[in-house]
Write a protein that holds these residues in place. Structure first.
Motif, short mmCIF file in Angstrom:
data_model
loop_
_atom_site.label_atom_id
_atom_site.label_comp_id
_atom_site.label_asym_id
_atom_site.label_seq_id
_atom_site.Cartn_x
_atom_site.Cartn_y
_atom_site.Cartn_z
N GLU A 83 1.01 -1.15 0.09
CA GLU A 83 -0.08 0.13 0.09
C GLU A 83 0.93 1.20 -0.01
N ASN A 84 0.94 1.72 -1.12
CA ASN A 84 1.96 2.94 -1.22
C ASN A 84 0.91 4.25 -1.52
N TRP A 85 1.43 5.38 -0.92
CA TRP A 85 0.70 6.69 -0.79
C TRP A 85 1.52 7.69 -1.52
N GLY A 86 1.50 7.58 -2.60
CA GLY A 86 2.17 8.68 -3.46
C GLY A 86 3.84 8.29 -3.68
N HIS A 87 4.45 9.13 -2.78
CA HIS A 87 5.89 8.98 -2.84
C HIS A 87 6.58 9.03 -4.29
N GLY A 155 -2.07 15.78 14.93
CA GLY A 155 -1.56 14.79 13.83
C GLY A 155 -1.41 13.43 14.23
N GLY A 156 -0.98 12.66 13.34
CA GLY A 156 -0.92 11.30 13.39
C GLY A 156 0.56 10.84 13.69
N ALA A 157 0.93 9.71 13.12
CA ALA A 157 2.52 9.53 13.63
C ALA A 157 3.34 10.52 12.30
N PRO A 158 4.40 10.93 13.25
CA PRO A 158 5.25 11.79 12.44
C PRO A 158 5.87 11.23 10.91
N GLY A 159 5.82 9.90 10.83
CA GLY A 159 6.12 9.31 9.63
C GLY A 159 5.08 9.27 8.52
N PHE A 160 3.94 9.68 8.77
CA PHE A 160 2.89 9.67 7.88
C PHE A 160 3.23 10.71 6.89
N VAL A 161 2.53 10.40 5.66
CA VAL A 161 2.45 11.34 4.52
C VAL A 161 1.89 12.67 5.08
N THR A 162 2.47 13.86 5.05
CA THR A 162 1.78 15.06 5.69
C THR A 162 2.30 16.25 4.93
N GLN A 163 1.05 17.26 4.64
CA GLN A 163 1.46 18.58 4.12
C GLN A 163 1.07 19.50 5.34
N PHE A 204 -6.82 12.74 9.21
CA PHE A 204 -7.24 11.63 9.32
C PHE A 204 -7.38 10.97 7.84
N TYR A 205 -7.99 9.80 7.63
CA TYR A 205 -7.69 9.36 6.23
C TYR A 205 -9.00 8.27 5.86
N ASP A 206 -9.11 7.90 4.79
CA ASP A 206 -9.50 6.80 4.12
C ASP A 206 -8.66 5.78 3.26
N PRO A 207 -8.71 4.59 3.30
CA PRO A 207 -9.66 3.97 4.28
C PRO A 207 -9.25 3.74 5.79
N GLN A 208 -10.37 3.85 6.52
CA GLN A 208 -9.94 3.87 7.83
C GLN A 208 -11.53 3.28 8.81
N TRP A 209 -11.37 2.24 9.38
CA TRP A 209 -12.57 1.53 9.94
C TRP A 209 -13.32 2.61 10.98
N TRP A 234 4.45 25.47 2.02
CA TRP A 234 3.57 26.64 1.78
C TRP A 234 2.57 25.77 0.79
N VAL A 235 1.48 25.32 1.27
CA VAL A 235 0.62 24.38 0.55
C VAL A 235 -0.74 25.00 0.49
N PRO A 236 -1.17 25.71 -0.46
CA PRO A 236 -2.35 26.29 -0.34
C PRO A 236 -3.58 25.57 -0.97
N CYS A 237 -3.50 24.50 -0.71
CA CYS A 237 -4.46 23.18 -1.21
C CYS A 237 -4.76 22.27 -0.21
N ASP A 238 -5.75 21.43 -0.73
CA ASP A 238 -6.10 20.04 0.16
C ASP A 238 -5.10 19.05 -0.52
N TYR A 239 -5.26 17.85 0.35
CA TYR A 239 -4.31 16.69 -0.23
C TYR A 239 -5.03 16.26 -1.43
N PRO A 240 -4.18 15.36 -2.38
CA PRO A 240 -4.76 14.81 -3.47
C PRO A 240 -5.46 13.60 -3.09
N VAL A 241 -6.22 12.93 -3.97
CA VAL A 241 -6.73 11.81 -3.90
C VAL A 241 -5.67 10.77 -4.35
N TYR A 242 -5.49 9.76 -3.48
CA TYR A 242 -4.53 8.43 -3.73
C TYR A 242 -5.09 7.27 -4.11
#
Length: 313
Positions: A83-87, A155-163, A204-209, A234-242
């Protein structure tokens, strides 16, 4: 045999390094990254169970963070990330345009979404808070003893994808990010505050029970466009869909063994992942037991993943 969970301490390698993914390995062993959130664990455990019980493989589940997983593929000590989230930066480094040690394995069927969330009861009282302009007016609601005069963003875990810090900066939000430390710790804290109907703003995120258990509202930001998150300060937008995908070690693909063919065939849905994740995280089942229950009840789903003629190795 139960998959082995071990930790890795991996050094970063240069994009110009010699390919190391051809290290001699036992073709009867599949080495799978196990990243630190329960949805990933649900996928990995189901795949490991089928590989072991239906195809006769030994499976090593190697507990490691996202970036070190890629380094382990590059170094030849892992075979797959499920399960890869972008990168994209890591694909540039290790993929066909880099040193060629990893391959995009195509979609795993899960659609991922990261965002900022508040409980429904907060939106009931402050409807405007569901959009960034309204949130900006009410950051004081989220003040805690730890953050003082600033609102807390959990926040969640520091190592998660974050902007998130880039969004705080770009939208001039009076917020301080406090990391929960892990997915489990964050869920525990969100559920505690939810039970007390306390304000909480969190990553937070999907998928997530847990999305199926609590009424959560995602805060609306300007939609993601290519390049809007290039500068993470400097991120003037939401996250993308993965559209989440698998990442294979190149040598694993080239060997084209039934284990690779099975993982290449595999896809499943957010709902299927959440079903197993809930058994692990909410019901407290051993991950192998949760995988067994799902596999026993969903033969029609997973049998098409098996390579033709390879129901039993």
């Amino acid at each position: 045999m139960r998959g082995i969970a071990v930790g890795l301490a991996l050094a970063a390698v240069s994009a110009c390094a010699v390919r190391t993914d051809q290290i001699a390995r036992d073709p009867g062993v599949v080495r799978m990254a196990l990243n630190g959130w329960v949805g990933y664990e649900a996928s990995a455990e189901v795949l490991a169970y089928i590989l072991r019980e239906e195809m006769g493989y030994d499976v090593q589940l190697v507990r490691t963070d996202e970036q070190p997983s890629w380094q382990a593929l590059d170094q030849g000590v892992l075979d797959v990330i499920v399960e890869n989230w972008g990168h994209e930066d890591l694909m540039d480094l290790y993929g066909p345009e880099g040193n060629g040690t990893v391959v995009d394995g195509g979609p795993n069927g899960n659609v991922g979404g990261i965002g900022w969330y508040v409980p429904g009861y907060v939106v009931d009282e402050y409807p405007e808070i569901a959009a960034v302009d309204g949130l900006k007016e009410h950051t004081d609601l989220f003040r805690t003893a730890e953050t003082g005069d600033r609102g807390e963003f959990l926040g969640g875990a520091p190592g998660f994808v974050t902007q998130d810090q880039g969004m705080v900066n770009a939208f001039d939000l009076d917020l301080e990010i406090v990391f929960a430390g892990s997915e489990a710790s964050q869920i525990t804290e969100v559920r505690r505050r939810y039970a007390e109907e306390e304000p909480v703003l969190f990553y937070f995120y999907d998928p997530q029970w847990l999305q199926e258990e609590l009424e959560l509202v995602r805060v609306d930001f300007p939609a993601w466009e290519p390049g809007c998150d290039e500068d993470l300060e400097w991120v003037p937008c939401d996250y993308p869909v993965y559209d989440m995908n698998k990442i294979f070690r190149t040598g694993f693909v080239e060997a084209d063994e039934p284990s690779y063919q099975f993982l290449d065939n595999w896809t499943w849905t957010n709902e299927q992942q959440n079903e197993v994740a809930r058994m692990i995280a909410e019901e407290g089942l051993d991950p192998t037991e949760a995988a067994e229950i799902w596999v026993d009840g969903n033969r029609d789903v997973w049998e098409p993943w098996l390579p033709e003629g390879r129901a039993d190795r």
